[in-house]
Design an enzyme around this catalytic site. Structure first.
Site, short mmCIF file in Angstrom:
data_model
loop_
_atom_site.label_atom_id
_atom_site.label_comp_id
_atom_site.label_asym_id
_atom_site.label_seq_id
_atom_site.Cartn_x
_atom_site.Cartn_y
_atom_site.Cartn_z
N GLU A 171 34.05 41.25 36.94
CA GLU A 171 33.37 40.84 38.19
C GLU A 171 32.85 39.41 38.11
O GLU A 171 31.98 39.01 38.89
CB GLU A 171 32.21 41.79 38.52
CG GLU A 171 32.58 43.26 38.54
CD GLU A 171 33.70 43.58 39.51
OE1 GLU A 171 33.80 42.88 40.53
OE2 GLU A 171 34.47 44.52 39.24
N ARG B 35 35.97 29.93 40.70
CA ARG B 35 36.95 30.51 41.62
C ARG B 35 36.90 29.85 42.99
O ARG B 35 35.82 29.62 43.55
CB ARG B 35 36.67 32.01 41.75
CG ARG B 35 37.72 32.77 42.55
CD ARG B 35 37.33 34.23 42.66
NE ARG B 35 38.31 35.02 43.37
CZ ARG B 35 38.08 36.21 43.88
NH1 ARG B 35 36.87 36.75 43.76
NH2 ARG B 35 39.02 36.87 44.51
N ASP C 286 42.56 40.62 42.28
CA ASP C 286 42.91 41.87 41.61
C ASP C 286 44.41 42.04 41.68
O ASP C 286 45.02 41.93 42.75
CB ASP C 286 42.24 43.06 42.28
CG ASP C 286 40.74 43.11 42.03
OD1 ASP C 286 40.28 42.41 41.10
OD2 ASP C 286 40.04 43.86 42.73
#
Length: 395
Positions: free
Chosen positions: A188, A240, A347
């Site tokens: 996460e 990110r 993901d």
């Protein structure tokens, strides 16, 4: 070259293994991901390599998932699962004859047989080794992750537990991939002060965080998230990119929600009579079969039949849009006299599983960037740090 794109897919599933039950609904999560994501992704990467294209994709495969992929018991059950789907899809070819759904029934039957053939014959039921070979040949980079995919900030006051999560994760990586990992995927993207020192002690050179983990750092980064920063312990940190994440992942505006794409939830396991489905699944309950005949259509329960040609046209358009968006962003950033790197992470299970056309989108997008005339390229974090980063210039 004006800039670079780092594209990371994080593969993880919670550990499940139920030999005490003849059939396990939870184990289907693993089998679905194998059938729809891991095997198609692996095959797509290999086909690119065979065409002379090195994809330079970055992957993380969590230790729990690796253990499941390596488990002989689960491997045998996956083959049985595929046999059941092949039989079901063959029956569907007959049931849907001369209907709007017949072409998709044939597609599913062909794809199920192809998936089993790849798994049993090409990969010898060993998916992890197949990914390892791609890394050994320099076509992808695989990074390590925590032992049980634990959210590490929850254990901030238990440093021995965090240390064990990191060290066991690294040990699993070395055992399965035959080398020391350079990078580490924090579950996460969870970070807390001092975590970088524990990663450094385990031999890690770099890790990843969400955008705010870099933007709100001290000192403030001179180039925002578009250049890695150095942590207090001397590790490189990639932030990110939220723009590319929003384009792909956003529930309301992301690509997978386009009305032309296949609807995930309308599965014959819930649409058709249970006694028919259970003949093939051997479960006296409703479950996803992977056979779905409808498109997203819109926010309505009345779904239109899935049109494969139209969906693939949209995948091509969305791949083009993603590449052009990154190129536009990199050209804009390059005007500030530095070479930006955009870190985009998702993901892995989004591609092929949740987003049926996602593997095709990924294939089109990677091939487009590889054509060579773009102002940016795909690069792995390790290569980027080795070739382009001078620690004296880090902000």
């Amino acid at each position: 070259m004006n800039g670079h794109l780092i594209l990371l897919l994080h593969a993880h599933l919670p550990y499940v293994r139920h030999p005490e039950h003849e059939y396990s609904l939870e184990e289907n999560w693993l089998f679905e991901a194998l059938r729809e994501t891991y095997i198609p992704l692996l095959n797509t990467l290999e086909e690119m390599v065979n065409d002379g294209i090195s994809p330079h994709l970055t992957l993380s495969i969590s230790p729990p998932l690796i253990e499941m992929l390596n488990d002989e018991f689960l491997r045998k059950r996956f083959v049985r699962y595929m046999d059941n789907l092949i039989e079901l899809s063959a029956a569907e070819k007959m049931r849907t004859k001369k209907s709007a759904f017949e072409p998709m029934a044939f597609l599913y039957n062909n794809e199920f047989k192809r998936t089993k053939r790849l798994y049993c014959e090409r990969y010898k039921q060993d998916i992890v080794s197949a990914f390892r070979k791609l890394q050994d040949k320099g076509h992808i980079e695989i990074v390590a992750s925590a032992a049980t995919h634990a959210f590490l900030p929850a254990f901030e006051h238990y440093p021995d537990a965090v240390k064990a999560q990191i060290e066991i994760g690294v040990k699993s990586y070395v055992h399965n991939f035959g080398r020391q990992p350079s990078g580490f995927w924090l579950p996460e993207c969870g970070y807390f002060k001092g975590l970088d020192l524990l990663l450094k002690d385990a031999g890690i050179r770099y890790f990843f965080v969400e955008s705010h983990g870099v933007i709100h750092g001290r000192p403030r980064p001179a180039f925002s998230i578009y250049k890695p920063v150095m942590s207090p312990a001397g590790l490189m940190v990639f932030g990110r990119d939220f723009k590319s994440a929003r384009q792909v992942w956003c529930a309301s505006r992301g690509y997978p929600g386009d009305f032309s794409y296949r609807d995930f939830y309308r599965d014959i396991g819930f649409d058709l009579p249970l006694d028919y489905i259970s003949r093939f699944t051997h479960l006296n309950m409703r479950t996803f079969t992977g056979i779905k005949y409808y498109s997203v259509t819109g926010n309505t329960e009345y779904k239109l039949p899935y049109n494969r040609v139209k969906a693939m046209e949209m995948a091509l358009e969305h791949a083009k849009h993603f590449v052009e968006s990154r190129e536009s962003e990199i050209k804009r950033l390059a005007e500030f006299n530095f070479c930006p790197v955009i870190f985009s992470a998702f993901d892995a299970e989004l591609f092929g599983h949740w987003w049926f056309e996602g593997i095709e989108w990924l294939n089109i997008m990677l091939r487009s960037i590889s054509e060579g005339w773009r102002s940016f390229d795909i690069i792995t974090p390790k290569r980027y740090l080795n070739e382009y980063v001078n620690s004296n210039t880090m902000q």
